[in-house]
Design a protein around this motif. Structure first.
Motif, short mmCIF file in Angstrom:
data_model
loop_
_atom_site.label_atom_id
_atom_site.label_comp_id
_atom_site.label_asym_id
_atom_site.label_seq_id
_atom_site.Cartn_x
_atom_site.Cartn_y
_atom_site.Cartn_z
N ALA A 97 -54.12 45.04 -0.63
CA ALA A 97 -53.42 43.75 -0.67
C ALA A 97 -52.77 43.54 -2.02
N GLY A 98 -51.60 42.95 -1.98
CA GLY A 98 -50.93 42.52 -3.20
C GLY A 98 -51.17 41.03 -3.36
N VAL A 99 -52.02 40.68 -4.33
CA VAL A 99 -52.50 39.31 -4.47
C VAL A 99 -51.89 38.67 -5.71
N MET A 100 -51.31 37.51 -5.50
CA MET A 100 -50.84 36.73 -6.64
C MET A 100 -51.99 35.82 -7.08
N VAL A 101 -52.40 35.97 -8.34
CA VAL A 101 -53.50 35.16 -8.86
C VAL A 101 -52.99 33.88 -9.51
N ASP A 102 -51.69 33.83 -9.78
CA ASP A 102 -51.01 32.61 -10.21
C ASP A 102 -49.54 32.79 -9.82
N TYR A 107 -51.33 41.46 -8.43
CA TYR A 107 -52.15 42.63 -8.64
C TYR A 107 -52.43 43.30 -7.30
N ASP A 108 -52.64 44.60 -7.38
CA ASP A 108 -52.92 45.40 -6.19
C ASP A 108 -54.42 45.63 -6.08
N TYR A 109 -55.01 45.31 -4.94
CA TYR A 109 -56.45 45.45 -4.74
C TYR A 109 -56.74 46.34 -3.53
N TRP A 110 -57.94 46.98 -3.58
CA TRP A 110 -58.38 47.85 -2.50
C TRP A 110 -59.76 47.46 -2.03
N GLY A 111 -60.00 47.65 -0.75
CA GLY A 111 -61.34 47.51 -0.22
C GLY A 111 -62.14 48.77 -0.45
N GLN A 112 -63.41 48.74 -0.01
CA GLN A 112 -64.31 49.86 -0.26
C GLN A 112 -64.16 50.95 0.78
N GLY A 113 -63.47 50.68 1.87
CA GLY A 113 -63.25 51.66 2.91
C GLY A 113 -64.25 51.54 4.05
N THR A 114 -63.79 51.85 5.24
CA THR A 114 -64.65 51.85 6.42
C THR A 114 -64.32 53.09 7.25
N GLN A 115 -65.38 53.76 7.70
CA GLN A 115 -65.21 55.03 8.41
C GLN A 115 -64.84 54.78 9.87
#
Length: 120
Positions: A97-102, A107-115
């Motif tokens: 996700a590309g998240v605007m914090v203001d 910023y670009d964020y990643w999850g931990q992954g799911t199989q």
């Protein structure tokens, strides 16, 4: 800080379906894009699908017509409905996700992954 938490992975037979979910939480002003990538051992992470805040979507050619990405902006959540699954869809799926914090910072964020494992 922003966290992305994925759910919905698992084992399914070829031809079956799975639905992945990814919920974003934390310091979120707004979310620009949300998407899914996948990776198998020894290969680069590849884009599966992405959706913008306005609802525009883009899919990898290999999943077009079988997978559908959607999002609930009120819940900061993105979904990936995967139908007609094939063994070659087996991978670890990551939320992005590309998240605007203001108003000015994204910023670009990643999850931990799911199989996701598709048996033949």
């Amino acid at each position: 800080q922003v966290q992305l938490v994925e759910s919905g992975g698992g084992l399914v037979q070829a031809g079956g379906s799975l639905r992945l979910s990814c919920a974003a939480s934390g310091r979120i002003f707004s979310i620009n894009y949300m998407g899914w990538y996948r990776q198998v051992p020894g290969k680069q992470r590849e884009l599966v699908a992405v959706i913008t805040s306005g609802g525009s979507t883009n899919y990898a050619a290999s999943v077009k017509g079988r997978f559908t990405i959607s999002r609930d902006n009120a819940k900061n959540t993105v979904y990936l409905q995967m139908n007609s699954l094939k063994p070659e869809d087996t991978a670890v799926y990551y939320c992005n996700a590309g998240v605007m914090v203001d108003r000015a910072s994204i910023y670009d964020y990643w999850g931990q992954g799911t199989q996701v494992t598709v048996s033949s």
